[in-house]
Design a protein around this motif. Sequence first.
Motif, PDB file in Angstrom:
ATOM      1  N   GLY A  75       2.421   1.419  -3.460  1.00 21.10           N
ATOM      2  CA  GLY A  75       1.354   1.745  -4.400  1.00 21.10           C
ATOM      3  C   GLY A  75       0.918   3.195  -4.281  1.00 21.10           C
ATOM      4  N   GLY A  76       0.824   3.696  -3.048  1.00 18.70           N
ATOM      5  CA  GLY A  76       0.447   5.083  -2.825  1.00 18.70           C
ATOM      6  C   GLY A  76       1.463   6.047  -3.394  1.00 18.70           C
ATOM      7  N   ALA A 134      -4.534   8.475  -2.506  1.00 19.30           N
ATOM      8  CA  ALA A 134      -3.296   7.693  -2.660  1.00 19.30           C
ATOM      9  C   ALA A 134      -2.245   8.134  -1.656  1.00 19.30           C
ATOM     10  CB  ALA A 134      -2.769   7.844  -4.085  1.00 19.30           C
ATOM     11  N   GLU A 135      -2.079   9.447  -1.498  1.00 20.23           N
ATOM     12  CA  GLU A 135      -1.098   9.963  -0.541  1.00 20.23           C
ATOM     13  C   GLU A 135      -1.512   9.621   0.885  1.00 20.23           C
ATOM     14  OE1 GLU A 135       2.014  11.851  -1.151  1.00 20.23           O
ATOM     15  OE2 GLU A 135       1.513  10.560  -2.847  1.00 20.23           O
ATOM     16  N   ILE A 153       2.525   9.408 -10.323  1.00 20.73           N
ATOM     17  CA  ILE A 153       1.945   9.416 -11.673  1.00 20.73           C
ATOM     18  C   ILE A 153       0.856  10.486 -11.788  1.00 20.73           C
ATOM     19  CG2 ILE A 153       0.574   8.096 -13.326  1.00 20.73           C
ATOM     20  CD1 ILE A 153       2.016   5.580 -12.311  1.00 20.73           C
ATOM     21  N   LEU A 154      -0.029  10.539 -10.786  1.00 19.51           N
ATOM     22  CA  LEU A 154      -1.105  11.527 -10.811  1.00 19.51           C
ATOM     23  C   LEU A 154      -0.558  12.944 -10.738  1.00 19.51           C
ATOM     24  CD1 LEU A 154      -3.669   9.791  -8.421  1.00 19.51           C
ATOM     25  CD2 LEU A 154      -3.879  10.088 -10.893  1.00 19.51           C
ATOM     26  N   TYR A 210       0.827  -1.206   0.000  1.00 19.30           N
ATOM     27  CA  TYR A 210       0.000   0.000   0.000  1.00 19.30           C
ATOM     28  C   TYR A 210       0.866   1.263   0.000  1.00 19.30           C
ATOM     29  CZ  TYR A 210      -3.920  -3.076   1.087  1.00 19.30           C
ATOM     30  OH  TYR A 210      -4.870  -4.070   1.045  1.00 19.30           O
ATOM     31  N   ILE A 239       3.733   5.433  -5.854  1.00 21.19           N
ATOM     32  CA  ILE A 239       3.766   5.354  -7.320  1.00 21.19           C
ATOM     33  C   ILE A 239       2.529   6.015  -7.931  1.00 21.19           C
ATOM     34  CG2 ILE A 239       3.712   3.789  -9.300  1.00 21.19           C
ATOM     35  CD1 ILE A 239       5.363   1.811  -7.643  1.00 21.19           C
ATOM     36  N   CYS A 240       1.370   5.702  -7.376  1.00 23.06           N
ATOM     37  CA  CYS A 240       0.125   6.286  -7.876  1.00 23.06           C
ATOM     38  C   CYS A 240       0.142   7.806  -7.707  1.00 23.06           C
ATOM     39  CB  CYS A 240      -1.061   5.695  -7.127  1.00 23.06           C
ATOM     40  SG  CYS A 240      -2.672   6.307  -7.686  1.00 23.06           S
ATOM     41  N   GLY A 241       0.596   8.261  -6.542  1.00 22.73           N
ATOM     42  CA  GLY A 241       0.672   9.694  -6.284  1.00 22.73           C
ATOM     43  C   GLY A 241       1.602  10.397  -7.245  1.00 22.73           C
ATOM     44  N   ILE A 294      -8.241  11.804  -6.122  1.00 22.61           N
ATOM     45  CA  ILE A 294      -7.613  10.479  -6.171  1.00 22.61           C
ATOM     46  C   ILE A 294      -6.178  10.571  -5.644  1.00 22.61           C
ATOM     47  CG2 ILE A 294      -6.972   8.537  -7.657  1.00 22.61           C
ATOM     48  CD1 ILE A 294      -9.121   9.441  -9.610  1.00 22.61           C
ATOM     49  N   TYR A 295      -5.496  11.653  -6.007  1.00 25.40           N
ATOM     50  CA  TYR A 295      -4.135  11.885  -5.517  1.00 25.40           C
ATOM     51  C   TYR A 295      -4.132  11.951  -3.986  1.00 25.40           C
ATOM     52  CZ  TYR A 295       0.017  14.536  -4.181  1.00 25.40           C
ATOM     53  OH  TYR A 295       1.168  14.972  -3.558  1.00 25.40           O
TER      54      TYR A 295
END
Length: 246
Positions: free
Chosen positions: A66-67, A95-96, A73-74, A63, A69-71, A91-92
Amino acid sequence: MIGRSGNPTLKEKTFENNEYYNGQETMTVGGTVNKSFITLALLVGSAIVSWTMFFNDYNMFPYMIGGVICGLILALIISFKPSTAPFLTPIYAIAEGFFLGALSANYEYVYYGITLQAALLTMCVFMGVLIAYKTGLIKATEGFKRGMFAATAGVALVYLISMVLRLFGITVPYLHDSTPIGIGISVVIVIIAALNFVLDFNFIEKGAQQGAPKYMEWYGAFGLMVTLVWLYVEIIRLLSKLASRD
């Protein structure tokens, strides 16, 4: 995510890249504040979920990664395409939040009470900088902006070099140490992160004055969140260094 006219996400060229039309609804400071509160609520909510999962013995490493990487990218998408901010900023924040919740729980497991201290200090620093900015004690002059850009870019470069060297088993001296020099470095980085709020506030005010599109309120909220997350992480790292010396 740490470099901009200080903050890489908020830059004056953003206004130059947008077309404004007569009669369209425009950005306001109040609207940006409202969006910032919504974004913060989403971040805190997901952080609480992540925190609870950690203390219920979930493996939070995926998690956290994932948070992050997702953060990242966004953040890149929002930075290059501000019109996506109304859809991607929430969404950012979520994720953060997952990342910060797990990170905070890890620190809390080792140093009881450190999370509350870090959160309170972050809010106090935010309010202190806001008051200093509104009273004119700190002004976003061109020299200040250039200095903050250089300092922030320098911190980002040091962290990048540190991450690359760690892949080869090499640790940058003092950066992660709890020695007086290591603590001093953390204090300097916290100050740099805090002063980035001045650039955030100035950017938002200019956007409102220049009649930026309404979606830029979400973009301003996103920029504030970037700085807030960075400051919190640096403060909790500093507190952990101090606690480890006790």
